[in-house]
Design a protein around this motif. Structure first.
Motif, mmCIF file in Angstrom:
data_model
loop_
_atom_site.group_PDB
_atom_site.id
_atom_site.type_symbol
_atom_site.label_atom_id
_atom_site.label_comp_id
_atom_site.label_asym_id
_atom_site.label_seq_id
_atom_site.Cartn_x
_atom_site.Cartn_y
_atom_site.Cartn_z
ATOM 1 N N ILE A 27 0.845 -1.056 -0.027
ATOM 2 C CA ILE A 27 0.120 -0.065 0.058
ATOM 3 C C ILE A 27 0.872 1.150 0.044
ATOM 4 O O ILE A 27 1.906 1.180 0.767
ATOM 5 N N GLU A 28 0.575 2.307 -0.877
ATOM 6 C CA GLU A 28 1.294 3.399 -1.118
ATOM 7 C C GLU A 28 0.336 4.667 -1.421
ATOM 8 O O GLU A 28 0.035 4.811 -2.528
ATOM 9 N N ALA A 29 -0.227 5.052 -0.149
ATOM 10 C CA ALA A 29 -1.470 6.287 -0.425
ATOM 11 C C ALA A 29 -0.898 7.346 -1.064
ATOM 12 O O ALA A 29 0.466 7.658 -0.631
ATOM 13 N N PRO A 30 -1.377 8.052 -2.033
ATOM 14 C CA PRO A 30 -2.853 7.764 -2.459
ATOM 15 C C PRO A 30 -2.772 7.107 -3.690
ATOM 16 O O PRO A 30 -3.686 7.477 -4.572
ATOM 17 N N HIS A 31 -1.708 6.443 -4.302
ATOM 18 C CA HIS A 31 -1.350 5.840 -5.525
ATOM 19 C C HIS A 31 -1.883 4.442 -5.669
ATOM 20 O O HIS A 31 -2.378 4.300 -6.782
ATOM 21 N N ARG A 32 -1.613 3.468 -4.868
ATOM 22 C CA ARG A 32 -1.436 2.211 -5.268
ATOM 23 C C ARG A 32 -1.753 1.280 -3.917
ATOM 24 O O ARG A 32 -1.186 1.419 -2.794
ATOM 25 N N SER A 33 -2.455 0.144 -4.112
ATOM 26 C CA SER A 33 -2.644 -0.777 -3.245
ATOM 27 C C SER A 33 -2.810 -2.310 -3.720
ATOM 28 O O SER A 33 -3.276 -2.375 -4.747
ATOM 29 N N VAL A 34 -2.107 -3.069 -2.997
ATOM 30 C CA VAL A 34 -2.213 -4.514 -3.658
ATOM 31 C C VAL A 34 -2.975 -5.428 -2.751
ATOM 32 O O VAL A 34 -2.362 -5.497 -1.397
ATOM 33 N N THR A 35 -3.677 -6.192 -2.873
ATOM 34 C CA THR A 35 -4.611 -7.260 -1.856
ATOM 35 C C THR A 35 -4.963 -8.342 -2.314
ATOM 36 O O THR A 35 -4.926 -8.417 -3.750
ATOM 37 N N THR A 36 -5.270 -9.362 -1.696
ATOM 38 C CA THR A 36 -5.565 -10.621 -2.009
ATOM 39 C C THR A 36 -7.240 -10.490 -1.814
ATOM 40 O O THR A 36 -7.609 -9.591 -1.011
ATOM 41 N N GLU A 37 -7.887 -11.400 -2.470
ATOM 42 C CA GLU A 37 -9.558 -11.113 -2.299
ATOM 43 C C GLU A 37 -9.955 -12.649 -2.561
ATOM 44 O O GLU A 37 -9.452 -13.310 -3.560
ATOM 45 N N ALA A 38 -10.743 -13.054 -1.704
ATOM 46 C CA ALA A 38 -11.681 -14.117 -1.883
ATOM 47 C C ALA A 38 -13.104 -14.169 -1.317
ATOM 48 O O ALA A 38 -13.211 -13.629 -0.341
ATOM 49 N N MET A 39 -13.802 -14.959 -1.985
ATOM 50 C CA MET A 39 -15.241 -14.885 -1.358
ATOM 51 C C MET A 39 -15.062 -15.663 -0.077
ATOM 52 O O MET A 39 -14.673 -16.794 -0.124
ATOM 53 N N ILE A 40 -16.096 -15.146 1.187
ATOM 54 C CA ILE A 40 -15.787 -15.895 2.199
ATOM 55 C C ILE A 40 -16.415 -17.472 2.234
ATOM 56 O O ILE A 40 -17.509 -17.597 1.485
ATOM 57 N N GLY A 41 -15.679 -18.378 2.651
ATOM 58 C CA GLY A 41 -16.062 -19.665 2.405
ATOM 59 C C GLY A 41 -15.261 -20.381 1.267
ATOM 60 O O GLY A 41 -15.527 -21.647 0.994
ATOM 61 N N GLN A 42 -14.689 -19.379 0.124
ATOM 62 C CA GLN A 42 -14.180 -19.963 -0.965
ATOM 63 C C GLN A 42 -12.671 -19.431 -1.130
ATOM 64 O O GLN A 42 -12.243 -19.037 -2.055
ATOM 65 N N GLU A 43 -11.753 -19.541 -0.008
ATOM 66 C CA GLU A 43 -10.352 -18.957 0.079
ATOM 67 C C GLU A 43 -9.725 -19.651 -0.796
ATOM 68 O O GLU A 43 -8.543 -19.022 -1.383
ATOM 69 N N GLU A 44 -9.876 -20.653 -1.510
ATOM 70 C CA GLU A 44 -8.851 -21.357 -2.299
ATOM 71 C C GLU A 44 -9.074 -20.775 -3.552
ATOM 72 O O GLU A 44 -7.993 -20.988 -4.603
ATOM 73 N N THR A 45 -9.935 -19.620 -3.929
ATOM 74 C CA THR A 45 -10.007 -19.253 -5.312
ATOM 75 C C THR A 45 -9.512 -17.623 -5.326
ATOM 76 O O THR A 45 -10.237 -16.834 -5.886
ATOM 77 N N ALA A 46 -8.827 -17.389 -4.254
ATOM 78 C CA ALA A 46 -8.172 -16.001 -4.040
ATOM 79 C C ALA A 46 -7.562 -15.436 -5.296
ATOM 80 O O ALA A 46 -6.809 -16.220 -6.041
ATOM 81 N N THR A 47 -7.946 -14.073 -5.443
ATOM 82 C CA THR A 47 -7.292 -13.556 -6.456
ATOM 83 C C THR A 47 -6.420 -12.370 -6.051
ATOM 84 O O THR A 47 -6.308 -12.465 -4.839
#
Length: 326
Positions: A253-273
């Motif tokens: 995270i580098e405000a206010p320019h860029r952030s990188v996160t993982t994301e997964a639907m709750i209960g389906q963490e194996e398909t994280a982006t």
């Protein structure tokens, strides 16, 4: 082929090559063509070698990563590191080649490039100066075809800057497939850089706009604002039906320019982006670019088929009308 270049000069003593080009558009229009990866891709590579940018962070300390695709499928890759950026006037980068694994190839030449933008009576002028480490390196790079390649690439800029509509504020979310499992979603949001960043990281603001279609609420909004922190967003229909949510971790995270996160639907963490959000000031507002990397192509197709881009557009339109307008 239109050729906006008016002068090319090489100075072995100063170890530089300078290219001057003139365009019949305002400086801001030309600047935005370099700031927006969707536009830059259309002219950074020589004719027949289109570029694909997987990262483009136009701020001091930011990076760009890209590759060019040749007529036979070759994919030479390279990178920028932004040393200085004065919005609308100039930017300076280190420019080098990448290895097959995407890391920087520091055994190959690393050049310093300065792009200066000037107003003229006819429109705008770009002065592009490349600084080499030695006269021998200048000669080596020129023998590799750098001058011809750069002139070929710049011959395509006129057509890009003449398109005043496709990349302007007011256009809906655009979707671009990149490689086998990435997608880039882009939109110009009518708001300043700081306003758009805050709208993505302030729970009270997020609850007002990040809702998708009408009739949904956001009862859970836990934001991550530092590396290692987790976030959790949950939505439900008014009345408490059809609840679902997403969770993930902040990787960069580098405000206010860029952030990188993982994301997964709750209960389906194996398909994280992995989601890379970049915000860049442009004419009319802030360009939002979201690069999503999926585990595989099948999941990318499945998610996009759900109407993901349409849902994002509904939310961004609400952000403009109900949060940023006042």
């Amino acid at each position: 082929m239109t050729m906006p270049v008016t002068n090319v000069s090489k100075d072995p003593q100063a170890m530089t090559m300078t290219i001057v080009a003139d365009f019949p558009v305002p400086v801001r229009r030309l600047w935005d063509a370099y700031a927006d990866p969707r536009q830059l891709e259309k002219f950074w590579g020589p004719v027949g070698w289109p570029a694909t940018f997987t990262r483009h962070d136009m701020y001091p300390g930011g990076e760009s990563q890209y590759y060019m695709t040749g007529p036979d499928g070759e994919r030479p890759a390279a990178w920028f590191e932004f040393i200085a950026v004065t919005e609308g006037q100039s930017f300076e980068v280190l420019d080098g080649f990448s290895k097959e694994d995407g890391s920087r190839d520091l055994e190959s030449p690393v050049m310093r490039m300065v792009f200066a933008f000037e107003e003229t009576t006819e429109g705008s002028r770009l002065v592009h100066t490349t600084h080499f480490n030695s006269a021998a390196e200048l000669e080596q790079i020129l023998e590799m075809g750098m001058e011809e390649g750069t002139l070929s690439a710049m011959s395509q800029i006129d057509a890009v800057v003449a398109d005043l509509q496709s990349f302007a504020a007011g256009q809906a979310v655009t979707t671009q497939l990149i490689g086998e499992h990435q997608v880039r979603l882009s939109r110009v949001i009518r708001g300043t850089l700081d306003e758009v960043w805050k709208a993505h990281h302030d729970p009270e603001l997020l609850r007002r706009w990040q809702l998708g279609p009408e009739g949904w609420t956001m009862p859970v909004c836990e934001v991550g604002t530092a590396v290692g922190e987790t976030y959790r967003y949950e939505w439900e229909r008014e009345g408490g039906q059809d609840r679902f949510g997403f969770t993930g971790t902040v990787l960069e995270i580098e405000a206010p320019h860029r952030s990188v996160t993982t994301e997964a639907m709750i209960g389906q963490e194996e398909t994280a982006t992995t989601n890379e959000l970049t915000l860049t000031p442009v004419d009319g507002g802030t360009l939002l670019s979201l690069l999503v990397t999926y585990p595989d192509a099948a999941l990318r197709e499945t998610i996009l088929a759900t109407g993901m881009a349409d849902g994002m557009e509904t939310s961004y339109a609400r952000l403009e009308s109900e949060v940023l307008s006042g």
